[in-house]
Scaffold this active site. Structure first.
Site, PDB file in Angstrom:
ATOM      1  N   HIS A   1       0.810  -1.221   0.000  1.00 34.04           N
ATOM      2  CA  HIS A   1       0.000   0.000   0.000  1.00 34.04           C
ATOM      3  C   HIS A   1       0.839   1.265   0.000  1.00 34.04           C
ATOM      4  CE1 HIS A   1      -3.269  -2.765   1.046  1.00 34.04           C
ATOM      5  NE2 HIS A   1      -4.039  -1.852   0.494  1.00 34.04           N
ATOM      6  N   GLY A   2       2.041   1.193   0.486  1.00 31.83           N
ATOM      7  CA  GLY A   2       2.868   2.393   0.476  1.00 31.83           C
ATOM      8  C   GLY A   2       4.179   2.181   1.195  1.00 31.83           C
TER       9      GLY A   2
END
Lengths: 396, 470
Positions: free
Chosen positions: B319-320
């Site tokens: 996700h990041g």
């Protein structure tokens, strides 16, 4: 049912296709539009092509801004959206606090910073002290005019859950007044005048953040009486006829709502009963001898720009009555309605708006060149301590 | 380009529909070519320079797919998978994680230059999608596709290209070659797309405005912090599921059937159930290509714990590139381990209300890590939710509740399977009226929502898509 299903499918797809075609054509038709009246801003320009912008994608995002500004039905839908939000009883719409009979500014939830306000008051008072000294050395009188902002004037009308800056206003007034007094700068705080009158609602406006002509008249009277208390002998003119424009008043707050709020407020203006001929120049060029900009017949609305034709960097009104003194009024748009009244008491009325009057004379040079008998700086509480725009010093 | 934009709705989509449907159905490859050209143009709108990266990714997966086919020895096939993983994940690693890991190395006292690399849109999605193709071919689950344009179309198909769902090749394998575009499918897709657009424009954006206001405040009372946390819980669901709805709907308009990506996740009664209902295409990707190959649940407890930890560390990182996402993954890892090994049975025995409250509490807290810009900001926000910020109550809470009351009332209802319940109710009723309502109501509602969505689109400026950053 099969037939109905088929019909419903065809109708849905056709409606969607029609929507796409109409939206495309109308958006394309609006491609030359450059200004949004309601939003009072220039629309996003067509993005200039550059290889770099195409490569990094900024050209496409700029294109979206360009298209969204010209999207089919932009104003109508934005107004509908505002109307819907008002109907849903949202406390604020487009950053405007919507009360039943009044539109107010939405203020951020931030606590007042007493120390910062004091420091800024001191800095601004120092500037004003220099201006005051210069005006005196040129034989004139200076007075700083503090006018309550719309949110301060109607502070008690804010719902309890919204910030009305009451604490900020009180601290701001107190620290600035104290700073001015310490430095011997003359001032008039219209709060005192309005408080004595009980803050009547008709002095302000339900749809605009400026004062009505009645409020402007109170400012005019308070300032002249203040000078008279110091021996000026100015005539406070009171033989005005009250006139109104029979169009809906699109005040600044109403404008943010794209005219979606119900109001029957009309813009009033004062016309002197006595004929007071004058000549007028704007930015050094002779212009029509009027202090009002009447809307064209086909205009739907009238705006506050009716007074003086809006914010003009430099205006001189000359009534050719040499026996009367001259005045320089500088400040933000709060001065416009005031000037439409004040000129009757003076020979020459000079008006400067340093937000736009740039690259010409400094305030100091202007005062030295024209040597007005009275100089007033009119600023509302919100910008009172801002050193930009009309917070200039003698060198600004 | 996003679906909820004037450029997409008013120009791109009509141009594509006209170009696509002008080509007779029998010219399947020509229709595919139109779709591919528009898909690449769609991606290029995010920056033409990243198009090269997408094409490189497609080329890697195409070539590795050829090598992974059953025409080659097992060793070659395995090598093809390894190569696809190394190259695909290498690109993803460089663009997404190089800066993050360089900062960690610097924090450890080794001075190395920190690269500042812009993240290409959708790289996490198309990388995973491409990898799944190569792995499926190597496993024999999918046939190798020798037509590079078809592989390109599979990876670059615009509805799911930049924000998912992560479509498996096996899902669309047949449809790339032979699909049935029909009025039935087109209308169903259009209705789905319009519902998705409305979810985005009417609910997600409003909740986004509220979230941004709250997260932007320097001091937060507990009441306001909770409102912000709940608003973000709604925002992320309506934003992401709206994108999936639009993707699935658009796919259907062109004859593709993507699998569902969400199944009313907020009705879940456990975190385990939540992850069976949330971002299904990602969780099933990790399950099939990582968790199960690692041994899944069919191994000793220690290895199971390791497998869960690896999967959730990587899910967080997917996700990041930040500690927040690692913490977010770790949070879910801990909860899932707890449910699996510690209190799962007790949870199942407890009252339904309690189970829902527990699940939603876990989810709402998880989104704080997801939304806050830094770990310290997340912790400060959680502290504020416990009354450790600006006290328990502030007047701004009342403002936010009143300002967003319509959306705050609609959002919880829209999280529930109300549509399914209504449909079921009507289907159980015999009679022409019920049938007519079933036929007409969704379409009429979809068109009305189109009007409202377009009104919001042209009159507002707040319109970000959260999952674009992945």
């Amino acid at each position: 049912m099969k037939k109905l299903n088929r019909f419903a499918q065809l109708a849905t797809v056709s409606a969607f296709a029609l929507f796409l075609i109409a939206a495309m054509l109308l958006t394309y038709r609006a491609r030359h539009k450059g200004y949004s009246f309601y939003e009072n801003r220039n629309l996003a320009p067509r993005p200039a092509y550059s290889a770099g912008a195409v490569l990094d994608g900024t050209w496409f995002s700029a294109l979206e801004s360009y298209l969204i500004d010209r999207a089919a039905g932009h104003n109508t839908l934005a107004r509908l959206n505002a109307r819907l939000d008002i109907a849903l009883r949202r406390p604020t719409v487009n950053n405007v606090v919507v009360e039943d009979d009044l539109l107010l500014a939405m203020l951020p939830y931030q606590a007042a910073d007493a120390a910062a306000l004091e420091a800024r008051s001191e800095r601004m008072a120092e500037r004003l002290q220099e201006i005051d000294a210069l005006v005196s050395s040129c034989g004139g009188q200076f007075c700083h005019v503090l006018v309550p902002s719309h949110y301060a004037y109607y502070a008690d009308r804010y719902p309890a859950f919204l910030n009305n800056f009451a604490e900020d206003t009180a601290l701001r007034r107190a620290s600035f007044r104290a700073a001015l007094e310490r430095r011997g700068v003359d001032y008039v705080d219209l709060w005192d005048t309005f408080a004595a009158l009980g803050f009547p609602s008709e002095l302000g406006s339900a749809v605009d953040h400026h004062y009505s002509v009645y409020g402007a008249y109170e400012i005019y009277r308070a300032v002249l009486e203040h000078f008279n208390e110091r021996g000026a002998g100015l005539t406070v003119y009171d033989a005005f006829d009250d006139a109104q424009i029979d169009k809906p008043y699109l005040g600044s707050r109403m404008r943010k709502l794209l005219g979606a709020w119900q109001s029957d407020e009309r813009l009033h203006y004062f016309v002197p009963r006595d004929e007071i001929p004058f000549t007028r120049s704007d930015n050094g060029h002779e212009s029509a001898s009027t202090v009002f900009a009447f809307p064209a017949a086909d205009d739907e609305w009238v705006t506050y720009s009716f007074f003086m034709g809006g914010d003009i960097p430099h205006t001189v009104i000359d009534t050719h009555r040499d026996e009367l003194p001259s005045i320089l009024i500088y400040g933000d748009s709060f001065t416009n309605a005031l000037e439409s009244i004040a000129y009757v008491s003076f020979d020459e009325t000079h008006s400067l708006d340093f937000r736009y009057y740039t690259d010409q004379l400094t305030l100091g040079e202007y005062i030295e060149q024209y040597r007005p008998d009275y100089v007033i700086c009119v600023r509302d509480y919100e910008v009172l301590l801002e050193t930009g725009g009309n917070g200039v010093g003698v060198d600004g | 380009m996003v679906f909820s934009s004037v450029s997409f709705l008013v120009f791109f989509l009509p141009a594509l529909l006209v170009s696509y449907y002008l080509v007779p159905r029998r010219f399947r490859e020509a229709r595919n070519a139109v779709l591919l050209a528009f898909s690449l143009a769609f991606y290029a709108c995010g920056g033409v320079r990243y198009l090269a990266l997408l094409i490189l990714s497609i080329a890697i997966n195409y070539l590795c797919g050829l090598l992974a086919s059953d025409a080659h020895r097992a060793g070659v096939r395995r090598a093809a998978v390894v190569l696809a993983c190394v190259l695909g994940l290498g690109l993803l690693g460089w663009f997404k994680y190089a800066g993050f890991f360089a900062r960690i190395v610097n924090d450890l006292g080794v001075a190395i230059p920190i690269p500042h690399i812009a993240l290409p849109i959708g790289i996490s999605f198309f990388t995973f999608q491409g990898l799944s193709y190569v792995i499926d071919v190597a496993r024999g689950d999918a046939a190798c596709q020798r037509n590079p344009l078809r592989v390109a179309l599979y990876v670059a198909l615009f509805p799911q290209l930049v924000a998912g769902p992560i479509v498996r090749y096996t899902t669309v394998e047949r449809e790339i070659g032979a699909r049935d575009e029909s009025l039935d499918e087109f209308t169903a897709g259009l209705v789905r797309f319009l519902f998705g657009l409305a979810k985005k424009m009417l609910l997600a954006n409003a909740m986004g405005e509220l979230t941004d206001s709250v997260y932007g405040m320097p001091q937060l009372s507990a009441s306001t912090a909770w409102i912000g946390a709940i608003a973000y819980t709604f925002q992320i669901y309506f934003d992401f599921s709206a994108y999936s709805d639009m993707a699935i709907g658009l796919g259907r308009m062109f004859g593709f059937h993507f699998l569902e990506n969400f199944n009313y996740p907020y009705v879940s009664a456990s975190v385990t159930e939540f992850w069976r209902r949330w971002h299904i295409s990602l969780s099933s990707w990790f399950r099939d290509y990582l968790y199960i190959p690692l041994g899944g649940s069919r191994c000793g407890r220690v290895r199971q714990l390791r497998n869960l930890a690896v999967v959730w560390l990587l899910t967080g990182l997917w996700h990041g590139a930040s500690w927040n996402f690692i913490a977010w993954g770790a949070w879910f890892c801990v909860l899932l381990i707890g449910e699996k090994f510690l209190y799962g049975a007790a949870l199942e025995r407890s009252p339904a209300v309690l189970r829902h409250v527990y699940t939603m509490l876990a989810v709402v807290i998880s989104w704080v890590f997801f939304r806050a810009p830094t770990m310290s900001a997340a912790l400060a926000f959680l502290r504020a939710m416990c009354g450790g910020g600006a006290g328990w109550y502030s007047a701004d809470s009342v403002y936010y509740l009143r300002e967003y009351l319509p959306e705050l009332l609609i959002c919880p209802v829209a999280c529930l399977p109300v549509r399914d319940a209504l449909r079921g109710m009507l289907e159980r009723r015999s009679g022409r009226a019920a049938e007519a309502v079933l036929i007409l109501a969704p379409k009429l509602l979809a068109l009305a929502l189109l009007g409202l969505s377009y009104m919001k689109l042209v009159s507002g400026s707040f319109n970000p898509f959260i999952y674009f950053q992945f």
